[in-house]
Design an enzyme around this catalytic site. Structure first.
Site, PDB file in Angstrom:
ATOM      1  CD  GLU A 363      61.723  33.211 -33.839  1.00  0.00           C
ATOM      2  OE1 GLU A 363      62.290  32.130 -34.039  1.00  0.00           O
ATOM      3  OE2 GLU A 363      61.554  34.077 -34.699  1.00  0.00           O
TER       4      GLU A 363
HETATM    5  N1  CAA Z   1      60.254  18.530 -32.559  1.00  0.00           N
HETATM    6  C1  CAA Z   1      59.308  17.595 -32.740  1.00  0.00           C
HETATM    7  N2  CAA Z   1      58.308  17.361 -31.878  1.00  0.00           N
HETATM    8  C2  CAA Z   1      58.285  18.100 -30.769  1.00  0.00           C
HETATM    9  C3  CAA Z   1      59.242  19.096 -30.493  1.00  0.00           C
HETATM   10  C4  CAA Z   1      60.267  19.287 -31.451  1.00  0.00           C
HETATM   11  N3  CAA Z   1      61.215  20.226 -31.304  1.00  0.00           N
HETATM   12  N4  CAA Z   1      58.961  19.682 -29.311  1.00  0.00           N
HETATM   13  C5  CAA Z   1      57.857  19.054 -28.841  1.00  0.00           C
HETATM   14  N5  CAA Z   1      57.464  18.104 -29.737  1.00  0.00           N
HETATM   15  C6  CAA Z   1      56.346  17.181 -29.598  1.00  0.00           C
HETATM   16  C7  CAA Z   1      56.547  16.322 -28.351  1.00  0.00           C
HETATM   17  O1  CAA Z   1      57.350  15.184 -28.636  1.00  0.00           O
HETATM   18  C8  CAA Z   1      55.130  15.938 -27.992  1.00  0.00           C
HETATM   19  O2  CAA Z   1      54.692  14.890 -28.839  1.00  0.00           O
HETATM   20  P1  CAA Z   1      54.099  13.507 -28.190  1.00  0.00           P
HETATM   21  O3  CAA Z   1      52.863  13.921 -27.452  1.00  0.00           O
HETATM   22  O4  CAA Z   1      53.847  12.640 -29.374  1.00  0.00           O
HETATM   23  O5  CAA Z   1      55.153  12.986 -27.265  1.00  0.00           O
HETATM   24  C9  CAA Z   1      54.333  17.169 -28.395  1.00  0.00           C
HETATM   25  O6  CAA Z   1      55.137  17.885 -29.364  1.00  0.00           O
HETATM   26  C10 CAA Z   1      54.047  18.086 -27.234  1.00  0.00           C
HETATM   27  O7  CAA Z   1      55.282  18.442 -26.661  1.00  0.00           O
HETATM   28  P2  CAA Z   1      55.498  18.730 -25.133  1.00  0.00           P
HETATM   29  O8  CAA Z   1      54.807  17.675 -24.317  1.00  0.00           O
HETATM   30  O9  CAA Z   1      56.958  18.926 -24.902  1.00  0.00           O
HETATM   31  O10 CAA Z   1      54.671  20.086 -24.978  1.00  0.00           O
HETATM   32  P3  CAA Z   1      54.627  21.136 -23.789  1.00  0.00           P
HETATM   33  O11 CAA Z   1      53.227  21.594 -23.637  1.00  0.00           O
HETATM   34  O12 CAA Z   1      55.329  20.597 -22.592  1.00  0.00           O
HETATM   35  O13 CAA Z   1      55.428  22.407 -24.393  1.00  0.00           O
HETATM   36  C11 CAA Z   1      57.323  23.711 -25.008  1.00  0.00           C
HETATM   37  C12 CAA Z   1      56.692  22.330 -24.932  1.00  0.00           C
HETATM   38  C13 CAA Z   1      58.777  23.455 -25.417  1.00  0.00           C
HETATM   39  C14 CAA Z   1      57.304  24.448 -23.693  1.00  0.00           C
HETATM   40  C15 CAA Z   1      56.608  24.542 -26.123  1.00  0.00           C
HETATM   41  O14 CAA Z   1      55.282  24.846 -25.727  1.00  0.00           O
HETATM   42  C16 CAA Z   1      57.322  25.823 -26.485  1.00  0.00           C
HETATM   43  O15 CAA Z   1      58.319  25.797 -27.236  1.00  0.00           O
HETATM   44  N6  CAA Z   1      56.828  26.984 -26.015  1.00  0.00           N
HETATM   45  C17 CAA Z   1      57.341  28.286 -26.434  1.00  0.00           C
HETATM   46  C18 CAA Z   1      56.618  28.791 -27.641  1.00  0.00           C
HETATM   47  C19 CAA Z   1      57.404  29.813 -28.376  1.00  0.00           C
HETATM   48  O16 CAA Z   1      58.590  29.668 -28.644  1.00  0.00           O
HETATM   49  N7  CAA Z   1      56.733  30.860 -28.809  1.00  0.00           N
HETATM   50  C20 CAA Z   1      57.337  31.854 -29.617  1.00  0.00           C
HETATM   51  C21 CAA Z   1      56.309  32.520 -30.449  1.00  0.00           C
HETATM   52  S1  CAA Z   1      56.744  32.716 -32.118  1.00  0.00           S
HETATM   53  C22 CAA Z   1      57.579  34.190 -32.227  1.00  0.00           C
HETATM   54  O17 CAA Z   1      58.032  34.738 -31.270  1.00  0.00           O
HETATM   55  C23 CAA Z   1      57.750  34.632 -33.628  1.00  0.00           C
HETATM   56  C24 CAA Z   1      58.025  36.045 -33.859  1.00  0.00           C
HETATM   57  O18 CAA Z   1      57.212  36.734 -34.439  1.00  0.00           O
HETATM   58  C25 CAA Z   1      59.369  36.588 -33.594  1.00  0.00           C
END
Ligand code: CAA
Length: 380
Positions: A363
């Site tokens: 996550e």
């Molecule tokens: N709420 C709303 N919108 C959001 C947001 C949020 N929390 N976070 C990002 N966004 C939006 C941004 O505003 C952006 O929108 P605009 O283009 O309109 O401005 C868009 O989404 C893209 O966001 P970023 O430019 O910030 O994207 P990024 O490529 O830089 O990545 C990141 C952001 C935070 C690194 C994201 O990729 C991330 O969280 N990565 C980790 C993924 C993860 O947690 N994976 C876990 C797998 S699930 C799991 O583990 C489940 C299980 O089985 C246990």
């Protein structure tokens, strides 16, 4: 400001504590050894309302708040983090996502069964080449009018072989980047949806983790969640809540290990006295307790933010970052306090140490939490 739990919260915590001790504890070492999914226990947790903790009772849920959710997660995780991750994913990634962003038809068809434990849910975002970099989805969902065709691979899916309902994130329009991503509801058994072998893991070995393969899976359009292109935002919002659940899991692993270490140190004698009377051990206990209390405050604050309707992106990332660090560091210390016995399975702390590691990875890794926290600080 009030640091006390309400009577209702204490009752909920005690019910979860009692369930963990009487039901989860007896077979936990064997399930870990055999990598056995706790099928019967999942059913019992469903009967107790633990699989739809925050879901509105009109959809079969328990209608509790996020504070109750973290209290339950902590108690289950003290004993069995494999069972608690099933609870966490079902509650915060699947039920919450459907209740907040799904259509009424989707809620009636899927949420009502997921909230009671009749169905189990999985959340499918990670891919072989898109883990932390979640916008780089390779799984495609091609719009064919009244349906989508999904192709691709998902990795490390919790409850992957045991789930009935799968939320799958896929790219519909690559040119639009994160705005071209959608979330879909898939069902086990759909043609072309294959489940790969189970992963052999370091920790949370009772949780069922698989790679999933989609080969021309036909998914009706009504199974898309939310508006076209809203899937990435959907994934980020659900993950913010998921991180509260995993933070509470890390807190539970840490506090479970601390409780075992304290008890052991009051029983085990060396150099003529119980080892807790040696400063080397007593100071470890002091550090553990202090850090665990600090983690608990952060977990509670994130849950409180969610209950208040505040933005909890930053507080959930902070809670997960800190609680998972505390879990890793202090489960190692709990093993150390147990000495040779800590290395032996029957004392439980070695399993908690192995289980702790995943809380720094899934996550969103600790490094990803720092991205979320720092971006939000800079934006404020
Ligand atoms: N709420 C709303 N919108 C959001 C947001 C949020 N929390 N976070 C990002 N966004 C939006 C941004 O505003 C952006 O929108 P605009 O283009 O309109 O401005 C868009 O989404 C893209 O966001 P970023 O430019 O910030 O994207 P990024 O490529 O830089 O990545 C990141 C952001 C935070 C690194 C994201 O990729 C991330 O969280 N990565 C980790 C993924 C993860 O947690 N994976 C876990 C797998 S699930 C799991 O583990 C489940 C299980 O089985 C246990």
């Amino acid at each position: 400001m009030n640091f006390s739990l309400s009577e209702e919260h204490i009752m909920i915590r005690d019910a979860a504590r009692d369930f963990a001790k009487t039901e989860l504890l007896p077979g936990v070492i064997e399930r870990d050894n055999k990598q056995e999914f706790p099928q019967e226990l999942v059913k019992k947790m469903g009967d107790l309302g633990f699989l739809g903790i925050m879901v509105d009772p009109k959809y079969g849920g328990s209608g509790m708040d996020a504070i109750s959710y973290v209290l339950i997660m902590e108690e289950l995780s003290k004993i069995d983090a494999s069972a608690s991750v099933i609870v966490s994913v079902n509650n915060s990634l699947v039920c919450y996502g459907l209740e907040s962003y799904g259509s009424e038809e989707q809620k009636q068809k899927y949420l009502t069964k997921l909230a009671t434990g009749e169905s189990v849910g999985a959340f499918c975002l990670s891919e072989p080449e898109a883990g932390s970099d979640a916008t780089s989805q390779r799984t495609t969902a091609i719009d064919k009018g009244d349906h989508y065709i999904i192709n691709g691979t998902k990795n490390w899916i919790t409850s992957g072989g045991r789930a009935d309902v799968y939320i799958v994130i896929a790219q519909t329009d690559r040119d639009k980047g994160s705005h071209g991503i959608n979330a879909f509801i898939l069902e086990k058994g759909m043609k072309g949806f294959d489940i790969g072998p189970k992963e052999d893991k370091l920790g949370i070995r009772g949780s069922d983790t698989h790679t999933l393969q989609f080969n021309d899976v036909k998914v009706p359009k009504e199974n898309r969640i939310g508006a076209n292109g809203s899937g990435f935002r959907f994934a980020m919002k659900t993950l913010s809540g998921g991180r509260i659940g995993i933070a509470a899991q890390a807190l539970g692993i840490a506090s479970g290990a601390y409780e075992l270490a304290l008890k052991y140190s009051k029983e085990r004698k060396a150099f003529g006295t119980e080892i807790c009377n040696h400063q080397a051990i007593a100071f470890k206990l002091a550090d553990m307790y202090t850090d665990i209390e600090a983690a608990r405050m952060m977990v509670m604050k994130a849950a409180w933010d969610k209950d208040q309707g505040n933005n909890y992106d930053k507080s959930s990332a902070m809670a997960k970052l800190y609680a998972s660090k505390v879990a890793m560091e202090h489960t190692v210390e709990a093993v150390q306090i147990h000495g040779g016995n800590g290395f032996v399975k029957e004392y439980h702390v070695e399993r908690l140490m192995r289980d702790a590691k995943i809380t720094q990875i899934y996550e969103g890794t600790s490094e990803i939490q720092k991205i979320v926290i720092s971006r939000s600080l800079i934006k404020e």
